[in-house]
Design a protein around this motif. Structure first.
Motif, PDB file in Angstrom:
ATOM      1  N   ALA A  32       0.816  -1.219   0.000  1.00  0.00           N
ATOM      2  CA  ALA A  32       0.000   0.000   0.000  1.00  0.00           C
ATOM      3  C   ALA A  32       0.853   1.276   0.000  1.00  0.00           C
ATOM      4  CB  ALA A  32      -0.938  -0.015   1.200  1.00  0.00           C
ATOM      5  N   GLU A  33       1.961   1.253   0.756  1.00  0.00           N
ATOM      6  CA  GLU A  33       2.796   2.455   0.857  1.00  0.00           C
ATOM      7  C   GLU A  33       3.390   2.803  -0.507  1.00  0.00           C
ATOM      8  OE1 GLU A  33       3.147  -0.350   2.651  1.00  0.00           O
ATOM      9  OE2 GLU A  33       2.067   0.397   4.435  1.00  0.00           O
ATOM     10  N   GLU A  34       3.845   1.765  -1.236  1.00  0.00           N
ATOM     11  CA  GLU A  34       4.433   2.011  -2.571  1.00  0.00           C
ATOM     12  C   GLU A  34       3.361   2.469  -3.559  1.00  0.00           C
ATOM     13  OE1 GLU A  34       6.904  -1.215  -4.071  1.00  0.00           O
ATOM     14  OE2 GLU A  34       7.686  -1.512  -2.038  1.00  0.00           O
ATOM     15  N   LEU A  35       2.179   1.888  -3.422  1.00  0.00           N
ATOM     16  CA  LEU A  35       1.096   2.286  -4.329  1.00  0.00           C
ATOM     17  C   LEU A  35       0.712   3.749  -4.081  1.00  0.00           C
ATOM     18  CD1 LEU A  35      -1.031   1.572  -6.509  1.00  0.00           C
ATOM     19  CD2 LEU A  35      -2.564   0.894  -4.643  1.00  0.00           C
ATOM     20  N   ALA A  36       0.671   4.140  -2.799  1.00  0.00           N
ATOM     21  CA  ALA A  36       0.295   5.528  -2.469  1.00  0.00           C
ATOM     22  C   ALA A  36       1.262   6.506  -3.132  1.00  0.00           C
ATOM     23  CB  ALA A  36       0.269   5.713  -0.963  1.00  0.00           C
TER      24      ALA A  36
END
Ligand code: 13P
Ligand code: SF4
Length: 303
Positions: free
Chosen positions: A89-93
């Motif tokens: 999720a952090e990379e996608l954000a």
């Protein structure tokens, strides 16, 4: 064990949902066996107090998000998903910061946190329908499966931006293996899951979700099929079509097996223990559940 599980289910008002990729003995214990789409609908509709989800974590999480007041159990908490793991999720954000005016369409095979970053969820059973329902000029980022995303782009003429994730089971299937099977069984129809690579999909007579492939196997008059997906589907397929022959497409250069090791972590013993001890339980933050619910509800409204 079946009798003991039945007794626990009755006493605790529990329901067992299982995905078609689980072991035959697990599918035999389930109240409902289905693909991701039908399982999420079942989870939304059940009046049981406990949902035991024999599948993988993202599926059990989806059930919890849809039924936050129910206890959702998973037989083995290690049952993850390589595709969901390929999209933290952090990379996608961070990635999405490059696309502020894009709608985020996410395949249900993603974490609850990724769902909170998404506008609409899709499954392999409704992805084309939902993509087609959006205005032609809508800009879209598709996560996490690059193969399913490329397939949607090809079929709809869209140019969605694709997150670079894959399922290790489907992505390893090789076109040359399918081609060889086609040479050996020239009358066999090829069916493939859209998580497979474009080179594999190009050889398929039918592309669809697990449930759609089961329908195809039943309704297509051919008596031989080459099946490019996870092996668990063969149990139901063969049961429904005892006189038809199914050849599984494997990749001899890798592991020569299409088993999803996460799905196969579900066993009758673990189901019994989970119902007995009411653990492992899926626990999610209320805030995450609320945010993740919206894109799932949008999907269900469009399905
Ligand atoms: P279905 O949407 O066909 O159930 O597929 C789920 C899945 O995990 C495929 O790898
Ligand atoms: Fe995930 Fe692939 Fe297993 Fe499906 S088959 S649950 S996408 S790892």
């Amino acid at each position: 064990m079946k009798a003991q599980i039945e007794e626990l289910k009755k006493r605790k008002n529990a329901i067992i949902l299982a995905h078609y990729y689980t072991l035959p003995e697990v599918q035999d214990l389930a109240d409902f066996v289905g693909d991701s789409l039908s399982l999420s609908k079942q989870a939304a509709e059940t009046d049981a107090d406990i949902i035991l989800f024999a599948g993988v974590n993202f599926m059990a999480e989806t059930a919890k998000i849809l039924s936050p007041n129910k206890k959702v159990l998973i037989p083995d908490i290690e049952a993850g998903c390589s595709l969901a793991d390929s999209c933290p999720a952090e990379e996608l954000a961070l990635f999405l910061q490059n696309y502020p005016d894009h709608t985020v369409l996410s395949y249900i095979n993603c974490s609850a946190k990724v769902k909170t970053l998404s506008h609409i969820i899709v499954t392999s059973g409704n992805a084309l329908k939902i993509a087609n329902s959006l205005p032609k000029n809508e800009k879209i980022v598709f996560t996490p499966d690059r193969n399913l995303g490329a397939y949607i782009n090809k079929e709809t003429g869209r140019e969605m931006v694709l997150w670079n994730g894959v399922c290790h089971v489907h992505d390893q299937l090789a076109a040359n293996e399918i081609f060889e099977l086609k040479c050996n069984y020239p009358n066999a129809k090829v069916m493939a899951h859209p998580e497979c690579k474009a080179t594999v999909l190009a050889l398929a007579d039918f592309i669809g979700s697990t449930a759609a492939m089961l329908n195809y196997a039943k309704n297509e008059p051919s008596s031989e099929f080459i099946v490019a997906t996870e092996t668990g589907i063969l149990y139901e397929m063969q049961k429904q079509n005892p006189s038809k022959t199914f050849y599984v497409a494997n990749n001899p250069e890798t592991c020569a097996c299409n088993d999803c090791q996460y799905m196969k972590l579900n066993t009758p013993e673990k189901i019994y223990n989970a119902l007995l001890t009411e653990s492992p339980e899926i626990i999610l933050d209320d805030d995450i559940m609320l945010k993740a619910l919206k894109p799932i509800q949008k999907m269900l409204a469009k399905s």
